[in-house]
Design a protein around this motif. Sequence first.
Motif, PDB file in Angstrom:
ATOM      1  N   LEU A 122     -91.795   6.692  42.934  1.00 28.94           N
ATOM      2  CA  LEU A 122     -92.586   7.697  41.672  1.00 28.94           C
ATOM      3  C   LEU A 122     -91.964   9.388  41.554  1.00 28.94           C
ATOM      4  CD1 LEU A 122     -96.483   7.322  42.548  1.00 28.94           C
ATOM      5  CD2 LEU A 122     -94.776   6.185  40.262  1.00 28.94           C
ATOM      6  N   LEU A 123     -90.502   9.664  43.038  1.00 32.90           N
ATOM      7  CA  LEU A 123     -90.343  10.515  42.637  1.00 32.90           C
ATOM      8  C   LEU A 123     -89.396  10.798  41.745  1.00 32.90           C
ATOM      9  CD1 LEU A 123     -88.996  12.325  44.725  1.00 32.90           C
ATOM     10  CD2 LEU A 123     -86.562  10.898  44.808  1.00 32.90           C
ATOM     11  N   PRO A 124     -90.152  11.854  41.108  1.00 36.68           N
ATOM     12  CA  PRO A 124     -89.576  12.500  39.426  1.00 36.68           C
ATOM     13  C   PRO A 124     -87.581  12.469  39.564  1.00 36.68           C
ATOM     14  CG  PRO A 124     -90.929  13.831  40.168  1.00 36.68           C
ATOM     15  CD  PRO A 124     -90.957  12.946  41.290  1.00 36.68           C
ATOM     16  N   GLU A 125     -87.405  12.701  38.418  1.00 37.83           N
ATOM     17  CA  GLU A 125     -85.996  12.938  38.077  1.00 37.83           C
ATOM     18  C   GLU A 125     -85.551  14.083  38.172  1.00 37.83           C
ATOM     19  OE1 GLU A 125     -83.473  10.538  37.613  1.00 37.83           O
ATOM     20  OE2 GLU A 125     -81.368  11.619  36.340  1.00 37.83           O
ATOM     21  N   THR A 134     -80.106   2.500  46.165  1.00 32.95           N
ATOM     22  CA  THR A 134     -78.985   1.173  45.137  1.00 32.95           C
ATOM     23  C   THR A 134     -79.633   1.041  44.099  1.00 32.95           C
ATOM     24  OG1 THR A 134     -80.394  -0.435  45.230  1.00 32.95           O
ATOM     25  CG2 THR A 134     -79.065   0.531  47.449  1.00 32.95           C
ATOM     26  N   LYS A 135     -80.270   1.903  43.561  1.00 31.83           N
ATOM     27  CA  LYS A 135     -81.377   1.503  42.127  1.00 31.83           C
ATOM     28  C   LYS A 135     -80.459   2.597  41.491  1.00 31.83           C
ATOM     29  CE  LYS A 135     -84.672  -0.960  43.940  1.00 31.83           C
ATOM     30  NZ  LYS A 135     -85.741  -0.416  43.853  1.00 31.83           N
ATOM     31  N   ARG A 136     -80.362   4.106  41.554  1.00 29.84           N
ATOM     32  CA  ARG A 136     -80.608   5.264  41.015  1.00 29.84           C
ATOM     33  C   ARG A 136     -79.331   6.232  41.647  1.00 29.84           C
ATOM     34  NH1 ARG A 136     -86.014   9.372  40.585  1.00 29.84           N
ATOM     35  NH2 ARG A 136     -87.394   7.820  41.550  1.00 29.84           N
ATOM     36  N   ARG A 137     -78.624   6.695  40.356  1.00 30.34           N
ATOM     37  CA  ARG A 137     -77.137   7.525  40.362  1.00 30.34           C
ATOM     38  C   ARG A 137     -78.378   8.829  41.137  1.00 30.34           C
ATOM     39  NH1 ARG A 137     -72.416   6.694  37.822  1.00 30.34           N
ATOM     40  NH2 ARG A 137     -74.086   5.483  36.117  1.00 30.34           N
ATOM     41  N   GLY A 138     -76.684   8.813  42.890  1.00 31.91           N
ATOM     42  CA  GLY A 138     -76.767  10.068  42.972  1.00 31.91           C
ATOM     43  C   GLY A 138     -77.498  10.603  43.664  1.00 31.91           C
ATOM     44  N   LEU A 139     -78.510   9.688  44.609  1.00 29.90           N
ATOM     45  CA  LEU A 139     -79.086  10.156  45.564  1.00 29.90           C
ATOM     46  C   LEU A 139     -78.783  10.338  46.924  1.00 29.90           C
ATOM     47  CD1 LEU A 139     -82.507   8.355  45.621  1.00 29.90           C
ATOM     48  CD2 LEU A 139     -82.534  10.829  44.892  1.00 29.90           C
ATOM     49  N   GLY A 157     -78.246  28.550  63.978  1.00 30.39           N
ATOM     50  CA  GLY A 157     -78.078  28.956  62.911  1.00 30.39           C
ATOM     51  C   GLY A 157     -77.672  29.176  61.195  1.00 30.39           C
ATOM     52  N   GLU A 158     -77.814  27.648  60.750  1.00 30.58           N
ATOM     53  CA  GLU A 158     -77.247  27.319  59.909  1.00 30.58           C
ATOM     54  C   GLU A 158     -78.057  27.343  59.291  1.00 30.58           C
ATOM     55  OE1 GLU A 158     -74.972  22.975  57.612  1.00 30.58           O
ATOM     56  OE2 GLU A 158     -75.492  23.050  60.019  1.00 30.58           O
ATOM     57  N   VAL A 159     -77.774  27.491  57.390  1.00 30.42           N
ATOM     58  CA  VAL A 159     -79.570  27.322  56.788  1.00 30.42           C
ATOM     59  C   VAL A 159     -78.455  26.073  56.185  1.00 30.42           C
ATOM     60  CG1 VAL A 159     -80.185  27.938  54.834  1.00 30.42           C
ATOM     61  CG2 VAL A 159     -79.676  29.671  57.217  1.00 30.42           C
ATOM     62  N   GLU A 160     -79.543  25.053  55.406  1.00 29.32           N
ATOM     63  CA  GLU A 160     -79.155  24.318  54.139  1.00 29.32           C
ATOM     64  C   GLU A 160     -80.276  24.409  53.703  1.00 29.32           C
ATOM     65  OE1 GLU A 160     -77.923  20.610  56.214  1.00 29.32           O
ATOM     66  OE2 GLU A 160     -76.854  19.978  54.706  1.00 29.32           O
ATOM     67  N   GLU A 161     -79.445  23.603  52.479  1.00 30.42           N
ATOM     68  CA  GLU A 161     -80.497  23.360  51.036  1.00 30.42           C
ATOM     69  C   GLU A 161     -80.458  21.891  50.218  1.00 30.42           C
ATOM     70  OE1 GLU A 161     -78.756  25.834  47.585  1.00 30.42           O
ATOM     71  OE2 GLU A 161     -78.740  27.423  48.477  1.00 30.42           O
ATOM     72  N   PHE A 162     -81.386  21.791  49.616  1.00 34.36           N
ATOM     73  CA  PHE A 162     -82.099  20.307  50.034  1.00 34.36           C
ATOM     74  C   PHE A 162     -82.759  20.714  48.785  1.00 34.36           C
ATOM     75  CE2 PHE A 162     -81.229  20.137  54.056  1.00 34.36           C
ATOM     76  CZ  PHE A 162     -80.736  18.795  54.011  1.00 34.36           C
ATOM     77  N   MET A 168     -83.966  21.833  38.096  1.00 34.75           N
ATOM     78  CA  MET A 168     -82.275  20.759  39.041  1.00 34.75           C
ATOM     79  C   MET A 168     -82.884  19.240  39.075  1.00 34.75           C
ATOM     80  SD  MET A 168     -81.059  23.899  40.693  1.00 34.75           S
ATOM     81  CE  MET A 168     -80.504  22.495  42.419  1.00 34.75           C
ATOM     82  N   LYS A 169     -82.372  18.662  38.873  1.00 35.85           N
ATOM     83  CA  LYS A 169     -82.174  17.905  39.567  1.00 35.85           C
ATOM     84  C   LYS A 169     -82.428  17.043  40.949  1.00 35.85           C
ATOM     85  CE  LYS A 169     -80.095  14.639  35.907  1.00 35.85           C
ATOM     86  NZ  LYS A 169     -79.246  13.033  35.102  1.00 35.85           N
ATOM     87  N   ILE A 170     -83.759  16.246  41.314  1.00 35.71           N
ATOM     88  CA  ILE A 170     -83.681  16.134  42.577  1.00 35.71           C
ATOM     89  C   ILE A 170     -82.411  14.592  43.312  1.00 35.71           C
ATOM     90  CG2 ILE A 170     -85.145  14.968  44.467  1.00 35.71           C
ATOM     91  CD1 ILE A 170     -87.697  15.333  42.363  1.00 35.71           C
ATOM     92  N   ARG A 171     -81.259  15.726  43.952  1.00 34.12           N
ATOM     93  CA  ARG A 171     -80.358  15.136  44.003  1.00 34.12           C
ATOM     94  C   ARG A 171     -80.365  14.676  45.838  1.00 34.12           C
ATOM     95  NH1 ARG A 171     -79.513  12.460  40.306  1.00 34.12           N
ATOM     96  NH2 ARG A 171     -78.297  13.207  39.156  1.00 34.12           N
ATOM     97  N   LYS A 172     -80.484  16.168  46.413  1.00 31.69           N
ATOM     98  CA  LYS A 172     -80.568  16.271  47.816  1.00 31.69           C
ATOM     99  C   LYS A 172     -81.550  15.555  48.485  1.00 31.69           C
ATOM    100  CE  LYS A 172     -77.495  18.551  50.461  1.00 31.69           C
ATOM    101  NZ  LYS A 172     -77.098  19.991  51.660  1.00 31.69           N
TER     102      LYS A 172
END
Length: 512
Positions: free
Chosen positions: A365-368, A32-37, A208-213, A6-10
């Motif tokens: 350096l965060l990979p896609e 502001t330079k990379r789409r979708g973060l 109690g909430e679970v959140e995925e990243f 998967m792409k790193i988005r969240k």
Amino acid sequence: MSQLNMKIRKIAIVGGGTAGWLAANHLGLESTKRRGLEITVIESKDIPIIGVGEGTVSIIRKSLENFGINEAELLLRCDTTFKTGIKFIDWMAPKKNRKNNFFYHPFDTPYPSGLDSTNYWLWNKSCEFSALTKSYFVAEKNQCPKLRESSPYDGAVNYAYHFDAKKFADLLSDNAKRRFGIIHKIKTIISANLGENGFIKSLNYGDGEVEEFDFFIDCSGFNALLIDKVFDVPFINKGDQILADQALALQVKTESSDEIFPYTKATAHQAGWIWDIPLTTRRGTGFVYSSAHMSEQEAVAEFARYHGAGFREENVRKIPMKAGYREKFWVKNCVALGLAQGFIEPLEATSIVITDRCAELISHLLPEYLKDIDLRAKQINLRVQTIWERVIDFVQLHYLISDRRDSTFWHDCTENAKVSGVLSERLLMWKSFAPDHYDFSAEVEFFHRESFLCVLYGMDYPTLSLENTEEYMVFLKSKIDTHFKDAEALVGKLISHRQWLNEFYAYAANKQ
Ligand SMILES: Cc1cc2nc3c(=O)[nH]c(=O)nc-3n(C[C@H](O)[C@H](O)[C@H](O)COP(=O)(O)OP(=O)(O)OC[C@H]3O[C@@H](n4cnc5c(N)ncnc54)[C@H](O)[C@@H]3O)c2cc1C
């Protein structure tokens, strides 16, 4: 689809202290330079930020400017003052021929009229070494490093800031949310769930909430929620090189008519040192000491002596400090920044700068894709480890080359200290030659030749001077003479630090 494909988005940033919000601004800028973060900062309302960390180094200006933060806003919102460097007082034993027992480590370079005159200075030592910088004169006169007409983020000499840590985190937070659309959640994280290959998949909140990243930045302070509690990354303890392990912190109110010194004061005592940081409305002070050499009771008594009348022990915060860093700062899809990554006592204000650099590094350096993380992480972990090792060397240097022997602490810091191979070799080499640019690696060292020169020769380190020709010596002397004249002229143009700030406030109030 496999998690790793998967792409790193969240991205989750765990912690809303200086580290968390610095990371949010760096990643926000990248978004502001990379789409979708999509970047979320999560902080607990029940776990306060550490709230100390008020001294910075000059490269912070570059980051703040890149984030789009207006310098005027920084001055108005964070009780900010200017810092031209650090004044080290009593780091050497008193001596008859030692006129002033202090030296500066300024942000300015010690190259009079732009020329390296170290060898001339070593030959005749006719002034204090830091007087080869213009900052020395600005600092000694409590002047502001900026002219009235200086542009934002620009000064007549190089400078950084002192500020209120909590207000600074709030400023970074507002900027990150407004400018970069960073999401801010107030939740306490209880634990994390692992997915494929031991990558973190989600966070469990207290409600109690679970959140995925997809990716996690651990900025949870000394709690080290992910890097320690999930990944159990070993902490490399540096307590045998950096002996100070406790701090007492106290804020003292000041009057609006009080002078403001444009530097951090670092006054050595028999088992450590005292920081004194002036803000516009108060001073932040701290007593740093080694608990193996001084009891808490003795430390409080010494700190009380420093403050004199009005000192109240109940207002003092007691903060334990463990010197060292995590063996790895990047593990799978988690990077640790700030206090979660490591810490050494604040003598050279190194924590925020390391965080700032590492946050910038990770943003670039965060990979896609998650699958591409391992090689990146391996390479960067080695670099960050070297950053820590060289910073520790530099902080230790201040203790190691002192000639103080008035307590077991100073004996242990000097004769009995464990020293890295790199620093030992350098010190040996620098007996015959002054430090050279080639001795340092710009990529992984924050403190270069100029910093080492100021500390070594501020503390009388014995380096042989090379034999220069008579003509060259005459030339160097003429450059130093010009430097003194230029410094005098500059001091004539600058105004006091307090006056500059008062004029700035009056101007800002008129504009509203
Ligand atoms: C005595 C002392 C003096 C210092 N002086 C300087 C200095 O002069 N210059 C300098 O550069 N640095 C200095 N530092 C270091 C500086 O304070 C830190 O680098 C800076 O404050 C960053 O801290 P942080 O954001 O990593 O952690 P913190 O400020 O502790 O923030 C931690 C965050 O994590 C959150 N959190 C923790 N656990 C959870 C959880 N379970 N769920 C949700 N959120 C959680 C908290 O709510 C908080 O928001 C000093 C440090 C000390 C100890």
